[in-house]
Design a protein around this motif. Sequence first.
Motif, mmCIF file in Angstrom:
data_model
loop_
_atom_site.group_PDB
_atom_site.id
_atom_site.type_symbol
_atom_site.label_atom_id
_atom_site.label_comp_id
_atom_site.label_asym_id
_atom_site.label_seq_id
_atom_site.Cartn_x
_atom_site.Cartn_y
_atom_site.Cartn_z
ATOM 1 N N ALA A 78 0.812 -1.218 0.000
ATOM 2 C CA ALA A 78 0.000 0.000 0.000
ATOM 3 C C ALA A 78 0.840 1.261 0.000
ATOM 4 O O ALA A 78 0.431 2.290 -0.557
ATOM 5 N N GLN A 79 2.019 1.196 0.621
ATOM 6 C CA GLN A 79 2.841 2.399 0.742
ATOM 7 C C GLN A 79 4.302 2.006 0.982
ATOM 8 O O GLN A 79 4.589 1.021 1.644
ATOM 9 N N VAL A 80 5.198 2.803 0.409
ATOM 10 C CA VAL A 80 6.630 2.652 0.661
ATOM 11 C C VAL A 80 7.085 3.876 1.446
ATOM 12 O O VAL A 80 6.918 5.014 0.995
ATOM 13 N N ARG A 81 7.653 3.640 2.628
ATOM 14 C CA ARG A 81 8.106 4.723 3.495
ATOM 15 C C ARG A 81 9.632 4.700 3.543
ATOM 16 O O ARG A 81 10.247 3.734 4.009
ATOM 17 N N VAL A 82 10.240 5.762 3.038
ATOM 18 C CA VAL A 82 11.691 5.874 2.994
ATOM 19 C C VAL A 82 12.145 6.702 4.189
ATOM 20 O O VAL A 82 11.721 7.848 4.362
ATOM 21 N N ALA A 83 12.994 6.118 5.022
ATOM 22 C CA ALA A 83 13.476 6.789 6.228
ATOM 23 C C ALA A 83 14.883 7.316 5.989
ATOM 24 O O ALA A 83 15.813 6.544 5.762
#
Length: 261
Positions: A53-58
């Motif tokens: 659903a979503q890619v979160r780049v930290a």
Amino acid sequence: MTDSLIAIVPAAGVGQRAARAGESGPPKQYRLIAGQPMLRHAVQALLADARIAQVRVAVSAEDSWAAEALAGLPRTVCRPCGGPTRAETVAAALADSGVAGDDWVLVHDAARPGLPAQALARLIDTCLSDAVGGLLALPVADTVKSQRRFDSGALGGQSTVNASSRPTGGSNASGVDSTPAEPRVRATLDRDGLWLAQTPQMFRAGLLHAALASAQSAGVIVTDEASAIEAAGHAPLLVPGSLRNFKVTWPDDFELMGKWL
């Protein structure tokens, strides 16, 4: 239980091993491969599966490259929550995401831009029905050697050596050469049952967050998410990965990955 999936890409490091001597520039995740930043390739590989659903780049709070590198990508969020270590970055990204404990999280290296869609789908399909989760990995094919480590008190052929040491000449008071030598083999290891860990690594958010916190409080060194899960007493699944999914680590790796992409 829910089958909601998000992905986290820890990208707060600088990748010093990927730079040649005297080379300067942005962190390795922003170096171009096949005309695009490596990080962008890695995120696009995750976006290839519509179930994520979503890619979160930290990234780190000082990062000034991510916004441009990720511009225009759908279902992608960049957050300046990166910490000094991978484990701290992943833990911070989990807390920042607001995901439920039963949601699935896939953690993927920014330095693995060659992840094939088939390998990603295989990981998701395998882990969704498992209580723990797992990781992509490859059985070790090469003969594996362990290395002697340098011991200043050892003599002659019994000395152990360090991989970073180089001979410069010299001896101790007894006349025995005490200079660290080139790396030497200590033993050949049985490769049966050995696997090379890759990413993504897929676990329930609550389980992973608790495992990372427990490892940190116990002083356990966490080199990947699976090692935290293992330290918590669980046995992650080993899901066959891909040779193409190798980690870009050394300077020559950029050219090799460019041929794949």
